[in-house]
Design a protein around this motif. Structure first.
Motif, short mmCIF file in Angstrom:
data_model
loop_
_atom_site.label_atom_id
_atom_site.label_comp_id
_atom_site.label_asym_id
_atom_site.label_seq_id
_atom_site.Cartn_x
_atom_site.Cartn_y
_atom_site.Cartn_z
N GLU A 58 0.53 -1.34 -0.03
CA GLU A 58 0.13 -0.19 -0.08
C GLU A 58 0.87 1.23 -0.06
OE1 GLU A 58 -2.39 -0.40 3.53
OE2 GLU A 58 -0.99 0.04 4.77
N GLU A 59 2.31 1.19 0.35
CA GLU A 59 2.92 2.35 0.19
C GLU A 59 3.52 2.57 -0.92
OE1 GLU A 59 6.11 2.17 3.20
OE2 GLU A 59 4.78 1.65 4.73
N THR A 60 4.11 1.67 -1.72
CA THR A 60 4.38 1.75 -3.25
C THR A 60 3.57 1.69 -4.20
OG1 THR A 60 5.26 -0.54 -3.15
CG2 THR A 60 6.80 1.14 -2.26
N ILE B 12 5.80 -4.98 -9.17
CA ILE B 12 5.51 -4.47 -10.52
C ILE B 12 4.40 -3.25 -10.22
CG2 ILE B 12 4.23 -4.97 -12.74
CD1 ILE B 12 5.52 -7.98 -12.27
N PRO B 13 4.39 -2.16 -10.90
CA PRO B 13 3.66 -1.09 -10.70
C PRO B 13 2.15 -1.52 -10.79
CG PRO B 13 5.42 -0.27 -11.80
CD PRO B 13 5.46 -1.58 -11.86
N ILE B 14 1.14 -1.03 -10.35
CA ILE B 14 -0.43 -1.29 -10.35
C ILE B 14 -0.63 -1.03 -11.68
CG2 ILE B 14 -1.06 0.72 -9.36
CD1 ILE B 14 -3.38 -1.17 -8.08
N GLU B 15 -0.15 -0.24 -12.26
CA GLU B 15 -0.45 0.23 -13.74
C GLU B 15 -0.29 -0.96 -14.66
OE1 GLU B 15 0.69 4.08 -11.91
OE2 GLU B 15 1.24 2.31 -11.80
N PHE C 200 -1.76 -4.40 1.31
CA PHE C 200 -1.32 -4.84 2.69
C PHE C 200 -0.28 -3.69 3.06
CE2 PHE C 200 -2.13 -8.70 0.52
CZ PHE C 200 -3.09 -9.36 1.36
N ALA C 201 -0.29 -3.64 4.56
CA ALA C 201 0.90 -2.74 4.91
C ALA C 201 2.06 -3.35 4.67
CB ALA C 201 0.57 -2.90 6.55
N LYS C 202 3.32 -2.66 4.83
CA LYS C 202 4.60 -3.07 4.45
C LYS C 202 5.02 -4.28 5.37
CE LYS C 202 9.34 -1.56 3.79
NZ LYS C 202 10.30 -0.28 3.78
N ASP C 203 4.50 -4.10 6.61
CA ASP C 203 4.98 -5.13 7.87
C ASP C 203 4.17 -6.26 7.61
OD1 ASP C 203 2.71 -4.23 8.86
OD2 ASP C 203 3.73 -3.34 10.65
N LEU C 204 2.90 -6.38 6.73
CA LEU C 204 2.10 -7.48 6.60
C LEU C 204 1.33 -7.74 7.78
CD1 LEU C 204 4.28 -10.06 4.80
CD2 LEU C 204 2.46 -8.31 3.74
#
Length: 238
Positions: free
Chosen positions: A41-43, A51-54, A72-76
């Motif tokens: 969710e950060e990147t 891979i970018p969502i686009e 998801f959060a980075k720390d899952l």
């Protein structure tokens, strides 16, 4: 004629996903109603291949199957909760099977089954129980085109980033790595051929060195280093 079972396909955007999905579509036993990709969710990139969502959306459009993303959060820390929500959402649509592109790692398959079977979902692994060399031979004749976008630095150097995964590239791999990258040696981005109706346009603008800290069972932490492509999505002017 038997009615096809409704399934969700867990899409990473790489070669194994593309090959497994192509296999499933040709077999025609399942109605794949959606692709599922987990997103940082950060990147806003896929959680493993970055891979970018686009690009993931363009892959789905080219294949002709809708993409469902779960952030998801980075720390899952919210992973289990989000996945349970996702399972329940698709069960309401009649989904009974989740399909993955795993090949050899038994602990991953066991983990998936332990999480999904109690929720009434059956795990399907169309590439399972073949050797890495067998899978690579099948892939190289599948028509699917992919580029290497991530390598583990102590396994493959940065010169492999951006190479097409073809016979010439495979012949350059050191003997000690798994030819399909099953131990995390490399990851790919599938962009054309095979199940794709049109080529995915992207470029690599930069190669970065990234670090992941992995918590081991003995309580220690291991740092793993990767070369990672910075994927650029072209902007079209009208």
């Amino acid at each position: 004629m038997n009615q096809r079972k409704k399934a969700l396909f867990n899409w990473s955007g790489g070669k194994d996903s593309a090959l497994a999905l192509q296999t499933i579509l040709k077999d025609n036993q399942f109605e794949v109603i959606s692709l599922l990709t987990t997103i940082n969710e950060e990147t806003l990139t896929s959680s493993i291949h970055s891979i970018p969502i686009e690009i993931l959306s363009k892959q789905a459009d080219s294949i002709g199957i809708p993409l469902h993303t779960v952030l998801f959060a980075k720390d899952l820390k919210n992973y289990d909760h989000r996945m349970r929500e996702t399972v329940e959402y698709f069960k309401k649509q009649g989904v009974t099977h989740f399909i993955f592109g795993d090949i050899l790692l038994a602990d991953i398959k066991t983990y998936r089954e332990s999480k999904l079977n109690p929720l009434g979902i059956e795990v399907v692994e169309p590439l399972w129980d073949k050797s890495s060399s067998e899978i690579m031979d099948i892939f190289l004749t599948s028509g699917i085109k992919t580029k290497i976008i991530v390598t583990q630095t102590d396994k493959l150097n940065h010169t492999f980033i951006g190479k097409n995964l073809d016979r010439n590239t495979v012949n350059l791999f050191p003997n000690e790595i798994d030819i399909c990258g099953e131990n995390g040696e490399y990851h790919t981005l599938a962009y054309a051929g095979g199940l794709f109706k049109k080529e995915i346009d992207f470029s690599i603008s930069e190669i970065k060195k990234i670090y992941y800290n992995i918590d081991l069972d003995n309580g220690k932490t291991k740092t793993v280093t990767y070369w990672q492509a910075e994927i650029t999505v072209p902007t079209h002017k009208f």
